[in-house]
Design a protein around this motif. Structure first.
Motif, PDB file in Angstrom:
ATOM      1  N   ALA A 136      -1.607  34.657  25.140  1.00 23.60           N
ATOM      2  CA  ALA A 136      -2.207  35.848  25.806  1.00 23.60           C
ATOM      3  C   ALA A 136      -2.521  37.110  24.575  1.00 23.60           C
ATOM      4  O   ALA A 136      -3.547  37.701  24.835  1.00 23.60           O
ATOM      5  CB  ALA A 136      -1.307  36.592  26.524  1.00 23.60           C
ATOM      6  N   GLU A 143      -2.607  36.495  32.626  1.00 20.40           N
ATOM      7  CA  GLU A 143      -2.346  35.678  31.435  1.00 20.40           C
ATOM      8  C   GLU A 143      -3.480  34.400  31.603  1.00 20.40           C
ATOM      9  O   GLU A 143      -4.083  33.985  30.940  1.00 20.40           O
ATOM     10  CB  GLU A 143      -1.042  35.131  31.171  1.00 20.40           C
ATOM     11  CG  GLU A 143      -0.899  34.351  29.936  1.00 20.40           C
ATOM     12  CD  GLU A 143       0.627  34.167  29.635  1.00 20.40           C
ATOM     13  OE1 GLU A 143       0.860  33.629  28.342  1.00 20.40           O
ATOM     14  OE2 GLU A 143       1.411  34.493  30.556  1.00 20.40           O
ATOM     15  N   ALA A 152      -6.087  35.797  23.532  1.00 14.31           N
ATOM     16  CA  ALA A 152      -7.110  36.098  24.488  1.00 14.31           C
ATOM     17  C   ALA A 152      -7.361  37.506  24.685  1.00 14.31           C
ATOM     18  O   ALA A 152      -8.633  37.711  24.515  1.00 14.31           O
ATOM     19  CB  ALA A 152      -6.697  35.378  25.642  1.00 14.31           C
ATOM     20  N   ALA A 153      -6.516  38.280  24.586  1.00 18.41           N
ATOM     21  CA  ALA A 153      -6.874  39.628  24.648  1.00 18.41           C
ATOM     22  C   ALA A 153      -7.666  40.279  23.467  1.00 18.41           C
ATOM     23  O   ALA A 153      -8.753  40.815  23.778  1.00 18.41           O
ATOM     24  CB  ALA A 153      -5.522  40.647  24.728  1.00 18.41           C
ATOM     25  N   VAL A 157      -3.412  42.725  29.603  1.00 23.87           N
ATOM     26  CA  VAL A 157      -3.292  41.255  30.093  1.00 23.87           C
ATOM     27  C   VAL A 157      -1.778  41.602  30.862  1.00 23.87           C
ATOM     28  O   VAL A 157      -0.750  41.874  30.036  1.00 23.87           O
ATOM     29  CB  VAL A 157      -3.001  40.399  28.977  1.00 23.87           C
ATOM     30  CG1 VAL A 157      -2.829  38.899  29.482  1.00 23.87           C
ATOM     31  CG2 VAL A 157      -4.629  40.169  28.344  1.00 23.87           C
ATOM     32  N   THR A 162     -11.380  32.792  27.916  1.00 24.73           N
ATOM     33  CA  THR A 162     -11.626  32.827  26.350  1.00 24.73           C
ATOM     34  C   THR A 162     -11.465  31.444  25.667  1.00 24.73           C
ATOM     35  O   THR A 162     -11.985  31.277  24.671  1.00 24.73           O
ATOM     36  CB  THR A 162     -10.609  33.924  25.544  1.00 24.73           C
ATOM     37  OG1 THR A 162      -9.101  33.402  26.031  1.00 24.73           O
ATOM     38  CG2 THR A 162     -10.859  35.341  26.172  1.00 24.73           C
ATOM     39  N   ALA A 195      -6.724  41.501  33.296  1.00 25.37           N
ATOM     40  CA  ALA A 195      -6.433  40.290  33.730  1.00 25.37           C
ATOM     41  C   ALA A 195      -5.310  39.715  33.599  1.00 25.37           C
ATOM     42  O   ALA A 195      -4.492  40.252  32.744  1.00 25.37           O
ATOM     43  CB  ALA A 195      -7.329  39.366  32.744  1.00 25.37           C
ATOM     44  N   VAL A 201      -8.518  46.222  27.235  1.00 25.25           N
ATOM     45  CA  VAL A 201      -7.897  45.106  27.917  1.00 25.25           C
ATOM     46  C   VAL A 201      -6.424  45.277  28.178  1.00 25.25           C
ATOM     47  O   VAL A 201      -5.677  45.679  27.093  1.00 25.25           O
ATOM     48  CB  VAL A 201      -8.266  43.807  27.248  1.00 25.25           C
ATOM     49  CG1 VAL A 201      -7.628  42.703  27.931  1.00 25.25           C
ATOM     50  CG2 VAL A 201      -9.679  43.834  26.768  1.00 25.25           C
ATOM     51  N   GLU A 254      -6.136  34.242  33.752  1.00 26.58           N
ATOM     52  CA  GLU A 254      -7.259  34.490  33.449  1.00 26.58           C
ATOM     53  C   GLU A 254      -7.790  34.848  32.070  1.00 26.58           C
ATOM     54  O   GLU A 254      -8.885  34.368  31.761  1.00 26.58           O
ATOM     55  CB  GLU A 254      -7.585  35.787  34.424  1.00 26.58           C
ATOM     56  CG  GLU A 254      -7.460  35.538  36.086  1.00 26.58           C
ATOM     57  CD  GLU A 254      -6.992  36.956  36.621  1.00 26.58           C
ATOM     58  OE1 GLU A 254      -6.685  36.729  38.005  1.00 26.58           O
ATOM     59  OE2 GLU A 254      -6.792  37.816  36.122  1.00 26.58           O
ATOM     60  N   ALA A 255      -7.129  35.517  31.273  1.00 27.26           N
ATOM     61  CA  ALA A 255      -7.525  36.062  30.070  1.00 27.26           C
ATOM     62  C   ALA A 255      -7.632  34.507  29.264  1.00 27.26           C
ATOM     63  O   ALA A 255      -8.616  34.488  28.291  1.00 27.26           O
ATOM     64  CB  ALA A 255      -6.308  36.779  29.383  1.00 27.26           C
ATOM     65  N   LEU A 283     -11.179  39.195  24.315  1.00 30.17           N
ATOM     66  CA  LEU A 283     -11.801  39.911  25.307  1.00 30.17           C
ATOM     67  C   LEU A 283     -12.293  41.208  24.703  1.00 30.17           C
ATOM     68  O   LEU A 283     -13.219  41.830  25.220  1.00 30.17           O
ATOM     69  CB  LEU A 283     -10.681  40.023  26.259  1.00 30.17           C
ATOM     70  CG  LEU A 283     -10.549  38.843  27.220  1.00 30.17           C
ATOM     71  CD1 LEU A 283      -9.343  38.928  28.163  1.00 30.17           C
ATOM     72  CD2 LEU A 283     -11.825  38.327  28.203  1.00 30.17           C
TER      73      LEU A 283
END
Length: 297
Positions: free
Chosen positions: A195, A183, A198-199, A211, A190, A181, A209, A185-186, A202
């Motif tokens: 980032a 940044e 978020a990673a 990012v 979430t 994904a 993952v 999208e991530a 995920l």
């Protein structure tokens, strides 16, 4: 040679180049207009083929003038289109504005892509024969889930690009091996604010993952491993439209060749860096020899 199957979209990109993108209600004068074959599925297929893989495309084009051109573009890039359906009606289109900083804004009209809501006869067998299946979200979710389940059933690595970003069904996440994904999208998926967080969030749903962070490179997290940050080559961007798809296609090829993850991410970043220096999506994607030259420079 790595065999990659792509289940996804084919679009004709209608691209307007402007100094600065218009704000709501504003009209601006552009300097150039191009029609360029694209779509996230087709882009990833072309990127992977040019990077050295054997690639097959599952999707659909329409019976309009764009359909044969989209099919021809894939074939001329070395992508097998035996299971690319032709559907009565228009092909998918993407209406893109690219500014002088290389940024873009995109409106996608699904067209024939909207009919790809299931696996057709032969699709599962083709997926089963692959080393990796690449998925995106420009076709209906039921087909994406069906493809991921087929890959999982046959031990095929599944790489998911969650774009355009939308909620991901648990059954899709369960069948995903690697989620790639950007940044935005991530963070959107979430609700986290950066980032790294978020990673990590995920990673609760998928085993690995990536990012992508544009010019800042990429971040890789896998369960049981230390986070890995990989820089990107510093270049002047002309058009970033196909950069993410170039990265994913090249990354799938590098992983198929069993490169260590750091090297695979650097190789994919080299491919993406080449693509942003050229206009267009599929038209900008580099060949393996170019990627190797950038990677070793």
């Amino acid at each position: 040679m790595t065999h990659i199957v792509v289940l996804g979209s084919t679009n004709m990109d209608l691209v307007a180049y402007v100094a600065k993108a218009p704000r709501r209600g504003e009209t601006v004068t552009g300097r150039e207009f191009r029609t360029i074959p694209g779509g996230k599925g087709a882009n990833q297929a072309i990127a992977a083929a040019r990077a050295g893989a054997t690639v097959s495309m599952i999707g659909a084009v329409g019976t309009d003038a764009y359909g044969p051109e989209l099919r021809s573009t894939l074939e001329h890039s070395g992508v097998d289109t035996d299971l690319l359906r032709t559907i009565e009606g228009p092909s998918g289109t993407a209406h893109i504005v690219v500014d002088d900083e290389g940024g873009n804004a995109i409106v996608v009209i699904p067209g024939a892509n909207g009919t790809v809501d299931h696996l057709a006869p032969g699709d599962e067998g083709l997926i089963a024969s692959a080393d990796a299946l690449l998925l995106q979200l420009e076709i209906p979710m039921p087909a994406v889930v069906a493809g991921a389940r087929a890959a999982r059933a046959h031990g095929v690595r599944t790489v998911l690009t969650p774009a355009p970003v939308q909620p991901l069904p648990p059954e899709l996440l369960t069948a995903t091996d690697l989620l790639v994904a950007n940044e935005y999208e991530a963070i959107t998926l979430t609700g986290r604010t950066d980032a790294v967080d978020a990673a990590g969030a995920l990673l609760e749903s998928v085993p690995a993952v990536v990012v992508t962070l544009g010019a800042a490179g990429s971040l890789y997290l896998a369960r049981g491993a230390e986070p890995l940050a990989v820089p990107a080559p510093q270049v002047t961007a002309v058009d970033s439209t196909g950069a993410g798809d170039t990265f994913v296609g090249a990354l799938a090829v590098a992983l198929g060749a069993e490169r260590p993850i750091r090297e695979a991410l650097r190789w994919a970043a080299a491919a993406a860096a080449l693509s942003v220096q050229r206009p267009g999506a599929s038209a900008s994607m580099p060949y393996r020899s170019e990627i190797e030259a950038q990677y070793t420079s």
